[in-house]
Design a protein around this motif. Structure first.
Motif: not given
Length: 221
Positions: A68-92
């Protein structure tokens, strides 16, 4: 005042983060779920998004917000530390911060993302100036605005988000239209032809949107 859309269902975390950021001069719009976020993201300079939310999870909400707003930065917060979770979040997402975190670290990451966004608000490509904040493209020689259709701008924006990368037809089509690409479909080719007619000095010898024969396209920055 810089505006943050903050999506967090935990009342304790939400309260102290909102209070801390407001003490630093931010305006914080705090939602406790992803409901209504799509309607409010256009007014935000940055989104802070928790992964664990009621209803739709943060990954799903984040993907929709970025579309919807590709120019707006997104900062994800999570208690999950697994690399797979981080990689999934950093896809967008533009950054990923693991809980627990210090408020100074959160504030520092926000500042970095906002500075990066500010630098990217105007991009120069040859004779073109792309004004990311208000979706305008102007010709530097005349100062005149070049009017694109919605799909043409989405295609251009996808190139700008992936500078210097060779993008396949499949990648571009699926990112812009949201549907699987069917081999032989000429839709993308037609849109790029019309886009080149508007932005290239010589559409028959394009210098901005390069054709990479047998693969796809590239825009150099």
């Amino acid at each position: 005042m810089r505006r943050i859309l903050y999506i967090e269902d935990d009342l304790d975390n939400g309260s102290w983060v909102k209070e801390d950021l407001e003490s630093r001069g931010f305006e914080v719009n705090w939602l406790q779920s992803g409901e209504g976020a799509l309607q409010q993201v256009s007014a935000a300079d940055l989104v802070i998004l928790d992964v664990m939310l009621p209803g739709l999870d943060g990954f799903t909400v984040g993907q929709r917000l970025k579309k919807e707003a590709p120019q707006t930065p997104i900062l994800m917060l999570s208690a999950r530390t697994a690399v797979d979770d981080k990689l999934q979040g950093l896809q967008f997402a533009d950054d990923y911060l693991t809980k627990p975190f210090h408020p100074d670290e959160l504030a520092a990451r926000i500042e970095v993302l906002l500075r990066r966004q500010g630098l990217a608000k105007q991009i120069t490509l040859g004779h073109l100036s792309i004004h990311m904040s208000d979706y305008r493209i102007t010709d530097n020689r005349s100062g005149e605005e070049i009017i694109l259709t919605g799909k043409q701008y989405q295609i251009m924006l996808y190139f700008l988000k992936n500078p210097n990368r060779i993008l396949t037809k499949e990648q571009i089509f699926e990112a812009v239209w949201g549907d699987p690409y069917l081999d032989g479909d000429k839709t993308l080719m037609v849109h790029i032809r019309y886009l080149r007619e508007k932005i290239e000095l010589d559409p028959s010898a394009p210098a901005i949107i390069e054709t990479i024969r047998g693969i796809g396209y590239r825009v150099r920055q």
